[in-house]
Design an enzyme around this catalytic site. Structure first.
Site, short mmCIF file in Angstrom:
data_model
loop_
_atom_site.label_atom_id
_atom_site.label_comp_id
_atom_site.label_asym_id
_atom_site.label_seq_id
_atom_site.Cartn_x
_atom_site.Cartn_y
_atom_site.Cartn_z
N TYR A 62 4.02 1.25 -1.14
CA TYR A 62 3.05 1.47 -0.06
C TYR A 62 3.49 2.62 0.83
O TYR A 62 2.69 3.51 1.19
CB TYR A 62 2.88 0.19 0.75
CG TYR A 62 1.93 0.31 1.90
CD1 TYR A 62 0.56 0.37 1.69
CD2 TYR A 62 2.39 0.37 3.21
CE1 TYR A 62 -0.32 0.48 2.75
CE2 TYR A 62 1.51 0.48 4.28
CZ TYR A 62 0.16 0.54 4.05
OH TYR A 62 -0.71 0.65 5.11
N SER B 203 -0.73 5.31 7.64
CA SER B 203 -0.03 4.16 8.21
C SER B 203 1.22 4.66 8.90
O SER B 203 1.72 5.75 8.59
CB SER B 203 0.35 3.15 7.12
OG SER B 203 1.14 2.10 7.65
#
Length: 253
Positions: A160, A146
């Site tokens: 995350y 990501s």
């Protein structure tokens, strides 16, 4: 370079996270299948079986929890039993799960749940797949990371971001370990992408990128597919960003 440098004819690919019809995993499976690869696709829930009608004939679907070692082992075993080989593994699972969502938070249990989903699962799949990819002689492992974590940070997404940054460290370490066997290992870092799980806030953020929109799952899948083809044979240990220029924009409109 013999053969089609952008073709995957005769190759077998495993793609995880392929349950959503608008997700990166399904888009990737569609592109790899279009390039000639035989496919095994997986998802956390049984909805992955609904994708079979939209993928090339002969595609096999497996549902299961990739935070469990036996699920990763089952995926690899399915590819070998169904097709007799495994050449490409693309790990798209993570971010969100329709069957078992894990949310960032300030508790240790929340931290562990996010790391299990976004980092442990990548490790377990790599652990199961790499011995077989090495036997291929030109194996490809691609993990979807990501922009959050490897490149930038987001408020409220501490676990995350840590997990996805860890994915890049994992990829680099595996790339060195597997290089002598002709296996390449790379990461792709998407920014704002218009998948089925994108929120209204995320859509609004996408409008503020230099390209003025969110990306599509197909645009991410195209980069992933390149990393799976013979043409990428000298690219390994890299984290390639696909974010519409978001990470280079010092100013926002």
């Amino acid at each position: 370079m013999p053969g089609d440098p952008f073709g995957l004819g005769g190759k077998v690919a495993v793609v995880t996270g392929a349950g959503s019809p608008r997700g990166i995993g399904f888009a990737t499976a569609s592109v790899l299948g279009g390039l000639g690869a035989s496919l095994v696709v997986s998802g956390h829930s049984d909805r992955v079986h609904d994708r079979l009608a939209e993928l090339p004939a002969g595609t096999t679907a497996v549902s299961g929890d990739l935070t469990r070692p036996d699920t990763a082992e089952s995926l690899v075993a399915t590819a070998l039993s169904r097709f007799g080989r495994l050449d490409v593994v693309v790990h798209c699972a993570g971010m969100t799960s329709a069957a078992a969502p894990a949310r960032d938070g300030c508790t240790f249990d929340a931290w562990r749940a996010v790391l299990a989903r976004d980092l442990d699962a990548a490790f377990l799949l790599a652990q199961a797949a790499l011995p077989v990819l090495k036997a291929s002689g030109a194996g490809r492992l691609v993990v979807v990371a990501s922009l959050t974590g490897p490149v930038m940070a987001m408020r409220g997404e501490v676990a995350y971001g840590a997990a996805k940054a860890g994915v890049v460290g994992l990829v680099r370490g595996l790339a060195l370990a597997a290089a002598a066997d002709g296996v390449t290992v790379n990461a792709v870092a998407p920014g704002w992408i218009a998948t089925g799980s994108q929120t209204a806030r995320e859509h609004a953020q996408g409008l503020r990128t230099p390209l003025g929109r969110s990306g599509t799952a197909a645009e991410v899948a195209g980069l992933i597919a390149y990393l799976c083809t013979p043409s990428s044979s000298y690219v390994t240990g890299q984290c390639l960003v696909v974010d519409g220029g978001n990470s280079i924009a010092e100013e926002r409109a």
